[in-house]
Design an enzyme around this catalytic site. Structure first.
Site, PDB file in Angstrom:
ATOM      1  N   ARG A  30       0.852  -1.190   0.000  1.00 21.33           N
ATOM      2  CA  ARG A  30       0.000   0.000   0.000  1.00 21.33           C
ATOM      3  C   ARG A  30       0.883   1.233   0.000  1.00 21.33           C
ATOM      4  NH1 ARG A  30      -0.087   2.769   4.820  1.00 21.33           N
ATOM      5  NH2 ARG A  30       0.262   1.602   6.763  1.00 21.33           N
TER       6      ARG A  30
ATOM      7  N   GLU B 166       3.964  -5.549   6.901  1.00 24.33           N
ATOM      8  CA  GLU B 166       5.179  -5.082   7.570  1.00 24.33           C
ATOM      9  C   GLU B 166       6.194  -6.204   7.768  1.00 24.33           C
ATOM     10  OE1 GLU B 166       4.303  -2.795  11.053  1.00 24.33           O
ATOM     11  OE2 GLU B 166       2.670  -1.686  10.101  1.00 24.33           O
TER      12      GLU B 166
ATOM     13  N   ASN C  68       8.801   5.782   5.337  1.00 23.95           N
ATOM     14  CA  ASN C  68       8.243   6.990   5.951  1.00 23.95           C
ATOM     15  C   ASN C  68       9.063   8.192   5.516  1.00 23.95           C
ATOM     16  OD1 ASN C  68       5.836   6.888   7.793  1.00 23.95           O
ATOM     17  ND2 ASN C  68       6.947   5.099   8.553  1.00 23.95           N
TER      18      ASN C  68
ATOM     19  N   ASP D 175       9.379   7.483  12.339  1.00 29.41           N
ATOM     20  CA  ASP D 175       8.149   7.504  11.548  1.00 29.41           C
ATOM     21  C   ASP D 175       8.224   8.676  10.567  1.00 29.41           C
ATOM     22  OD1 ASP D 175       5.336   7.390  10.727  1.00 29.41           O
ATOM     23  OD2 ASP D 175       5.021   6.157  12.490  1.00 29.41           O
TER      24      ASP D 175
END
Length: 303
Positions: A99, A120, A151, A198
């Protein structure tokens, strides 16, 4: 120390991707797991939400007042006025387990985004850009690959560096970014051992602001890689920041409730909320994706 406060107790399962809309003077962000797009208007205190047809990884403003949204399987145009989503280009249709995740628009109007394995586990993610080549023709380019969870990305104020994370590995990479959008010389900018890096945003002075997943803080790194004092948040999973407000000195921080045990949620009941605080150094001027480029997106496909 800087003290954040909760401006919207959104209780997002996976709040992510905050981005400031100059046109609306409002903040957009997504709840990936909750399949929602949220908007917060700080002057009025009003907020609104829309359901997305798939998991949204990011939203970015377009110069005509609409948005581009990265959903699970491609880039979509999203019109907040109608709530309508229109698929413009499929992404990695040959990898149904992937995704789209994080994204941004740089100062030249290029859209950058990453893909990831939704489970993941597999290094099937990649880093892409969407740029105009000639006239109304656009190129969707794959720049790097081998990521489990991507990220960032984020670009330095002078436009010469691009930062991108391989989150499970705890690595923040930096690339040299050429004027034509080419990336080269990938190298490790910083390693994170307490939590996972992140989302990344770079302010007007070149400082990196990085959400710490399972780290309870916003990390900060000087342009030379020196780690600066962090900002603690009342949530374990801190995902990303955005600079907003008329002077771009209001920092907004998204958080997540995902993977937080009930006893920890009892201590941090506002986890999943949107937080803000005032900072001394403003962010970079937000850039909306140019509308003529958006119009051409329907002509682009990834093989």
């Amino acid at each position: 120390m800087l003290q954040p406060h909760c401006v919207w107790d959104a209780r997002a399962e996976l709040g992510e991707g905050p981005v400031w809309s100059v046109r609306e003077q409002a903040l957009y962000f997504v709840d990936i797991v909750g399949q929602a797009i949220h908007r917060f208007h700080p002057e009025s205190g009003q907020h609104a939400s829309w359901s997305a047809p798939q998991r949204p990884g990011f939203v970015v403003p377009v110069s005509d007042g609409t948005l581009i949204c990265g959903l699970k399987d491609g880039l979509y145009g999203f019109d907040p006025a109608s709530g309508r989503f229109d698929c413009m280009v499929a992404v990695e249709r040959e990898l149904p387990g992937n995704r789209i995740n994080d994204g941004c628009v740089d100062s030249k109007g290029r859209l950058w985004f990453g893909t990831m394995d939704d489970g993941e586990a597999t290094p099937s993610g990649a880093l892409y850009s969407v740029t105009r080549s000639k006239g109304r023709t656009l190129d969707v380019l794959r720049h790097d690959e081998g990521y489990v969870v991507t990220n960032g990305p984020a670009v330095s104020p002078d436009g010469t560096k691009l930062y991108h994370n391989h989150s499970p590995a705890g690595i923040i990479y930096v690339f040299d970014l050429a004027p034509d959008g080419a990336l080269s010389n990938r190298r490790v900018f910083a390693r994170v051992t307490d939590g996972y890096p992140d989302g990344v945003v770079v302010d007007s002075a070149g400082t990196l602001w990085v959400g710490a997943w399972n780290g309870g803080r916003v990390m900060r790194f000087a342009p030379d890689g020196t780690e600066l004092p962090p900002i603690a948040l009342p949530a374990v999973n801190v995902t990303k920041v955005a600079f907003g407000g008329p002077d771009l000195r209001t920092l907004y921080v998204t958080t997540a409730r995902k993977n937080t045990p009930p006893d920890v949620l009892a201590r941090y009941p506002q986890a999943g909320g949107l937080f803000s605080l005032r900072v001394d150094v403003p962010g970079q001027e937000p850039v909306a994706f140019p509308v003529d480029e958006m119009d051409a997106l329907g002509d682009i496909a990834l093989d």
